[in-house]
Design an enzyme around this catalytic site. Structure first.
Site, PDB file in Angstrom:
ATOM      1  N   GLY A 201       0.957  -1.139  -0.008  1.00 22.87           N
ATOM      2  CA  GLY A 201       0.200  -0.054   0.041  1.00 22.87           C
ATOM      3  C   GLY A 201       0.867   1.273   0.153  1.00 22.87           C
ATOM      4  O   GLY A 201       2.341   1.310   0.083  1.00 22.87           O
TER       5      GLY A 201
ATOM      6  N   GLU B 140      -0.886 -10.826   3.005  1.00 25.18           N
ATOM      7  CA  GLU B 140      -0.746  -9.932   4.045  1.00 25.18           C
ATOM      8  C   GLU B 140      -1.295 -10.744   5.453  1.00 25.18           C
ATOM      9  O   GLU B 140      -0.411 -10.671   6.426  1.00 25.18           O
ATOM     10  CB  GLU B 140      -1.560  -8.667   4.086  1.00 25.18           C
ATOM     11  CG  GLU B 140      -1.038  -7.735   3.121  1.00 25.18           C
ATOM     12  CD  GLU B 140      -2.067  -6.369   2.925  1.00 25.18           C
ATOM     13  OE1 GLU B 140      -1.395  -5.456   2.432  1.00 25.18           O
ATOM     14  OE2 GLU B 140      -3.158  -6.661   3.094  1.00 25.18           O
TER      15      GLU B 140
ATOM     16  N   LYS C  76      -7.414   6.952  10.045  1.00 26.86           N
ATOM     17  CA  LYS C  76      -7.699   5.544   9.904  1.00 26.86           C
ATOM     18  C   LYS C  76      -8.169   5.144  11.118  1.00 26.86           C
ATOM     19  O   LYS C  76      -8.555   3.862  11.331  1.00 26.86           O
ATOM     20  CB  LYS C  76      -6.489   4.664   9.470  1.00 26.86           C
ATOM     21  CG  LYS C  76      -5.971   5.065   8.105  1.00 26.86           C
ATOM     22  CD  LYS C  76      -6.460   4.390   7.172  1.00 26.86           C
ATOM     23  CE  LYS C  76      -5.777   4.542   5.666  1.00 26.86           C
ATOM     24  NZ  LYS C  76      -4.720   3.928   5.299  1.00 26.86           N
TER      25      LYS C  76
HETATM   26  C1  5RP Z   1      -3.507  -3.811   1.298  1.00 30.76           C
HETATM   27  C2  5RP Z   1      -3.752  -3.141   2.479  1.00 30.76           C
HETATM   28  C3  5RP Z   1      -3.339  -2.014   2.789  1.00 30.76           C
HETATM   29  O1  5RP Z   1      -2.360  -2.057   3.801  1.00 30.76           O
HETATM   30  C4  5RP Z   1      -4.234  -0.865   3.023  1.00 30.76           C
HETATM   31  O2  5RP Z   1      -5.060  -0.729   2.091  1.00 30.76           O
HETATM   32  C5  5RP Z   1      -3.904   0.540   3.402  1.00 30.76           C
HETATM   33  O3  5RP Z   1      -3.325   1.230   2.393  1.00 30.76           O
HETATM   34  P1  5RP Z   1      -2.793   2.612   2.156  1.00 30.76           P
HETATM   35  O4  5RP Z   1      -1.658   2.651   3.120  1.00 30.76           O
HETATM   36  O5  5RP Z   1      -2.402   2.732   0.782  1.00 30.76           O
HETATM   37  O6  5RP Z   1      -3.971   3.373   2.815  1.00 30.76           O
HETATM   38  O7  5RP Z   1      -4.484  -3.852   3.210  1.00 30.76           O
HETATM   39  O8  5RP Z   1      -4.288  -4.767   0.855  1.00 30.76           O
END
Ligand code: 5RP
Length: 227
Positions: A26, A103, A121
């Site tokens: 990500g 993950e 978040k």
């Molecule tokens: C990918 C994920 C990422 O860790 C999550 O979406 C966070 O992404 P970002 O740092 O771009 O907001 O779970 O599958």
């Protein structure tokens, strides 16, 4: 420095010479991976990476990070990854980037899991972010029907060309628009039992440390009972 970069770099302070490190996926994990590359290149650290997606693998290879797969290591010392939502009791939703399956596998075999996020978040309860569910294409319309019957407001995720998005394992993602998840463990159990569901984005009781980016600096949070 933006907040994602701030927490990405902060998290690498948990990495020690010789460690096997799970490299998340990500836009936040991106900065952590860049910093791991720098630590190897400029500071001579010996680090082995275990990537959680093809995208992170590509990035790590370009940076010259030595890599192994999860099957080639006995364990992972620490995994650093982003998250889409983290509740007040440190449960998470992941998979916004469609990498939830690898993950979750890498996190499962890690001695320590660190999530890096900007403050947007952090939420009281999970669910405003659509919950990703990875499903095998065969039978996916039946799963859609069941989710619709349960009023989970499922949407099969598409890519920029309007085709159904394929994960790194060639599966589909169904996003559940639930608004609020009252009992994450009950929902996780329900999804775990569904035939054709490969994995879901509820990452429960998995994180040891959360690093949250604020304008005045990173804050390091530790769930109760974790070191
Ligand atoms: C990918 C994920 C990422 O860790 C999550 O979406 C966070 O992404 P970002 O740092 O771009 O907001 O779970 O599958």
């Amino acid at each position: 420095m933006n907040l994602k970069q701030m927490v990405g770099i902060e998290a690498t302070k948990f990495i020690e010479d010789g460690m096997i490190v799970g490299l998340g996926t990500g836009s936040t994990a991106y900065y952590m991976v860049e910093e791991v590359g720098r630590l190897i290149r400029e500071e001579g650290l010996s680090i082995t990476g275990v990537t959680t997606s093809n995208a992170t693998k590509e990035q790590a290879e370009k940076l010259g990070i030595p890599l192994k797969t999860i099957d080639e290591v006995s364990h992972v010392d620490v995994t650093i990854d982003g998250a889409d939502e983290i509740s007040a009791d440190f449960q998470g939703i992941k998979g916004g980037g469609a990498a939830l399956l690898f993950e979750k596998i890498v996190a499962t075999y890690s001695n320590k899991v660190i999530w890096i996020v900007d403050h947007s978040k952090m939420v009281e309860h999970l669910g405003a972010f659509p919950l990703p569910v990875e499903v095998i294409p065969y039978g996916s319309q039946q799963i859609m029907r069941i989710f619709n019957e349960k009023n989970y407001h499922p949407v099969l995720r598409t890519n920029e060309n309007g085709e159904y998005l394929r994960t790194d394992s060639n599966n589909y993602i169904i996003d559940l628009h639930l608004e609020t998840i009252t009992d994450p463990h009950a929902l996780a159990n329900e999804l775990d039992k569904m035939v054709g569901v490969v994995e879901h984005g509820l990452f429960l009781d998995m994180v040891n440390t959360v690093i949250v980016g604020y304008d005045d600096g990173p804050r390091i949070l530790t769930p109760q009972g974790q070191k």
